[in-house]
Enzyme design. Sequence first.
Site, PDB file in Angstrom:
ATOM      1  N   ASP A  65     -11.560  80.507 -10.896  1.00 50.54           N
ATOM      2  CA  ASP A  65     -10.713  80.888  -9.773  1.00 50.54           C
ATOM      3  C   ASP A  65      -9.856  82.109 -10.098  1.00 50.54           C
ATOM      4  O   ASP A  65      -9.646  82.971  -9.245  1.00 50.54           O
ATOM      5  CB  ASP A  65      -9.815  79.717  -9.365  1.00 50.54           C
ATOM      6  CG  ASP A  65     -10.584  78.602  -8.680  1.00 50.54           C
ATOM      7  OD1 ASP A  65     -11.770  78.824  -8.313  1.00 50.54           O
ATOM      8  OD2 ASP A  65     -10.019  77.512  -8.510  1.00 50.54           O
ATOM      9  N   GLY A  66      -9.372  82.205 -11.322  1.00 55.31           N
ATOM     10  CA  GLY A  66      -8.557  83.358 -11.714  1.00 55.31           C
ATOM     11  C   GLY A  66      -9.349  84.651 -11.649  1.00 55.31           C
ATOM     12  O   GLY A  66      -8.849  85.686 -11.187  1.00 55.31           O
TER      13      GLY A  66
END
Length: 114
Positions: A65-66
């Site tokens: 997600d980052g």
Amino acid sequence: MEHFYIITNEHKDCGHKITNQIRQYLEVRQVKCSIQAAERERKSGYTDAGCIPEDVDCILVLGGDGTLLQAARDTIERDIPLLGINLGTLGYLAEVEVAGMEEALHQLLKGNYE
């Protein structure tokens, strides 16, 4: 879709194993695939939106997600759809898992997406 651009978190895809699998999958289907330059020295972010070819239809983001959030920040001005392929432990935003990667690409190529 005729041209994909891949942004890879190299810490999660060491040696570009998954990146190369995607490239092969697309090239066998005669779909153009560009990959971000490796070892790019950047102070922040994963890519320079100015280096993305003009005819790119979709950006594939390999990581977690980052990685997806950073790629979205880096490329927002280009208004190109992103698809996250989760190489992390838990992905809410990068929703496609490696096991479902080929099916997701197949659906993209068929035009089955929102």
